[in-house]
Design a protein around this motif. Sequence first.
Motif, PDB file in Angstrom:
ATOM      1  N   UNK A   1     -11.434 -19.490 -12.922  1.00 47.75           N
ATOM      2  CA  UNK A   1     -12.854 -19.850 -12.819  1.00 47.75           C
ATOM      3  C   UNK A   1     -13.152 -20.485 -11.477  1.00 47.75           C
ATOM      4  N   UNK A   3     -15.597 -22.640  -9.337  1.00 51.12           N
ATOM      5  CA  UNK A   3     -16.680 -23.576  -9.628  1.00 51.12           C
ATOM      6  C   UNK A   3     -17.854 -23.335  -8.707  1.00 51.12           C
ATOM      7  N   UNK A   7     -20.528 -28.390  -7.083  1.00 52.08           N
ATOM      8  CA  UNK A   7     -19.328 -29.122  -7.507  1.00 52.08           C
ATOM      9  C   UNK A   7     -18.330 -29.199  -6.366  1.00 52.08           C
ATOM     10  N   UNK A  38      -4.887 -24.109  -7.061  1.00 47.92           N
ATOM     11  CA  UNK A  38      -5.870 -24.460  -8.093  1.00 47.92           C
ATOM     12  C   UNK A  38      -6.315 -23.230  -8.884  1.00 47.92           C
ATOM     13  N   UNK A  41      -9.875 -22.096  -8.497  1.00 45.70           N
ATOM     14  CA  UNK A  41     -10.980 -22.997  -8.841  1.00 45.70           C
ATOM     15  C   UNK A  41     -11.597 -23.619  -7.588  1.00 45.70           C
ATOM     16  N   UNK A  99     -14.368 -38.960 -13.816  1.00 47.92           N
ATOM     17  CA  UNK A  99     -13.798 -38.312 -14.998  1.00 47.92           C
ATOM     18  C   UNK A  99     -14.004 -39.173 -16.244  1.00 47.92           C
ATOM     19  N   UNK A 108     -16.496 -34.088 -21.122  1.00 45.89           N
ATOM     20  CA  UNK A 108     -15.070 -33.849 -21.312  1.00 45.89           C
ATOM     21  C   UNK A 108     -14.639 -34.616 -22.556  1.00 45.89           C
ATOM     22  N   UNK A 116      -5.203 -30.559 -21.321  1.00 43.75           N
ATOM     23  CA  UNK A 116      -5.232 -29.945 -19.991  1.00 43.75           C
ATOM     24  C   UNK A 116      -4.144 -30.508 -19.084  1.00 43.75           C
TER      25      UNK A 116
ATOM     26  N   UNK B  93     -17.209 -25.969 -19.053  1.00 37.49           N
ATOM     27  CA  UNK B  93     -16.018 -25.200 -18.674  1.00 37.49           C
ATOM     28  C   UNK B  93     -15.635 -25.471 -17.222  1.00 37.49           C
ATOM     29  N   UNK B  94     -16.634 -25.502 -16.367  1.00 40.07           N
ATOM     30  CA  UNK B  94     -16.377 -25.737 -14.946  1.00 40.07           C
ATOM     31  C   UNK B  94     -15.746 -27.108 -14.730  1.00 40.07           C
ATOM     32  N   UNK B  95     -16.221 -28.093 -15.468  1.00 42.37           N
ATOM     33  CA  UNK B  95     -15.670 -29.433 -15.315  1.00 42.37           C
ATOM     34  C   UNK B  95     -14.230 -29.514 -15.805  1.00 42.37           C
ATOM     35  N   UNK B  96     -13.945 -28.793 -16.888  1.00 44.47           N
ATOM     36  CA  UNK B  96     -12.552 -28.749 -17.352  1.00 44.47           C
ATOM     37  C   UNK B  96     -11.678 -28.140 -16.280  1.00 44.47           C
ATOM     38  N   UNK B  97     -12.146 -27.016 -15.722  1.00 44.32           N
ATOM     39  CA  UNK B  97     -11.363 -26.315 -14.702  1.00 44.32           C
ATOM     40  C   UNK B  97     -11.178 -27.199 -13.466  1.00 44.32           C
ATOM     41  N   UNK B  98     -12.233 -27.889 -13.109  1.00 43.55           N
ATOM     42  CA  UNK B  98     -12.179 -28.748 -11.930  1.00 43.55           C
ATOM     43  C   UNK B  98     -11.184 -29.881 -12.124  1.00 43.55           C
ATOM     44  N   UNK B  99     -11.225 -30.484 -13.290  1.00 41.64           N
ATOM     45  CA  UNK B  99     -10.312 -31.591 -13.538  1.00 41.64           C
ATOM     46  C   UNK B  99      -8.873 -31.107 -13.524  1.00 41.64           C
ATOM     47  N   UNK B 100      -8.665 -29.928 -14.081  1.00 44.89           N
ATOM     48  CA  UNK B 100      -7.318 -29.367 -14.069  1.00 44.89           C
ATOM     49  C   UNK B 100      -6.869 -29.117 -12.627  1.00 44.89           C
ATOM     50  N   UNK B 101      -7.767 -28.581 -11.832  1.00 44.21           N
ATOM     51  CA  UNK B 101      -7.450 -28.288 -10.431  1.00 44.21           C
ATOM     52  C   UNK B 101      -7.126 -29.571  -9.667  1.00 44.21           C
ATOM     53  N   UNK B 102      -7.939 -30.600  -9.877  1.00 45.85           N
ATOM     54  CA  UNK B 102      -7.699 -31.858  -9.179  1.00 45.85           C
ATOM     55  C   UNK B 102      -6.380 -32.478  -9.636  1.00 45.85           C
TER      56      UNK B 102
END
Lengths: 127, 127
Positions: A1, A3, A7, A38, A41, A99, A108, A116, B93-102
């Motif tokens: 995905x 972003x 973002x 990433x 992402x 977060x 979240x 995650x 979904x984007x926020x989940x992906x972003x947090x995972x990426x970070x």
Amino acid sequence: MKIERELMRGAGPTAVLRLLSGREMYGYELVEALSAKTEGVLAMGQSTLYPMLYNLEAKGEIEAEWRQGDSGRDRKYYRLTGKGKKRLERDTEAWRALMKAMTSLGVLEPATVRALVTGTNGGGVPA
Amino acid sequence: MKIERELMRGAGPTAVLRLLSGREMYGYELVEALSAKTEGVLAMGQSTLYPMLYNLEAKGEIEAEWRQGDSGRDRKYYRLTGKGKKRLERDTEAWRALMKAMTSLGVLEPATVRALVTGTNGGGVPA
DNA sequence: CATTTATACTATGTGAAACAAAGTATGTGA
DNA sequence: TCACATACTTTGTTTCACATAGTATAAATG
């Protein structure tokens, strides 16, 4: 995905500073690393990354040096300055706070967040 | 901790949509709620929130209705549209992906993230 | 050797959004 | 009456992601 645009605005510089905190890297390498590390992402094009680097350099958070790397090619290597390290620390704190805030709002969910970061339920719909 | 301008980008609209997913709210109420529920992290002024609402309304993601609330005062109540609900799902979904990426980059550490989400409001918005 | 492809950096123009600042107006309490 | 909190609107500034286009070199391919 991948972003969306807005973002990236907050995440992009922090991600770049973080990568540079490990070792010196050149622009093109950063473009590739951001995408690879990433899973796309935080993928950004050159036209996003390079101006971002110029901006960070203008603020004194990174500095550059033209040098010959592994290839016979000249590359512009960037590294963090002391100012950049401080900025990264502040950003890291801000991301933790953000977060937490998003979790408080329920954007979240704690269970999803835990999943995650532990690799369970790798990115799917909340349990 | 009040996060800086750029981090807010992307987080603001998602937070607002999330709040409105629970119940109808008016602008001033949203300003207060954002500040209160996130310990000031997502606090934004009226001059940020109202134009954001007009923008979301123009996109058809929220809709407004002037109505008299608890006070004798007229207030403009906003609620999510179907389009807005879908946008919120995508944003989430984007926020989940972003947090995972970070987390992948090491900006957020798994242990820290787990600690953050443990002991916080387990459900989210429903006040 | 010539052509293509991947690598690598620079520059310009546009659109969108956060925010400050200023303005308007109403209800409440001292 | 006056101050203050509530509540919405508008304008202008600044910043930045991104598309697009351009320059240049190394490696691969025939």
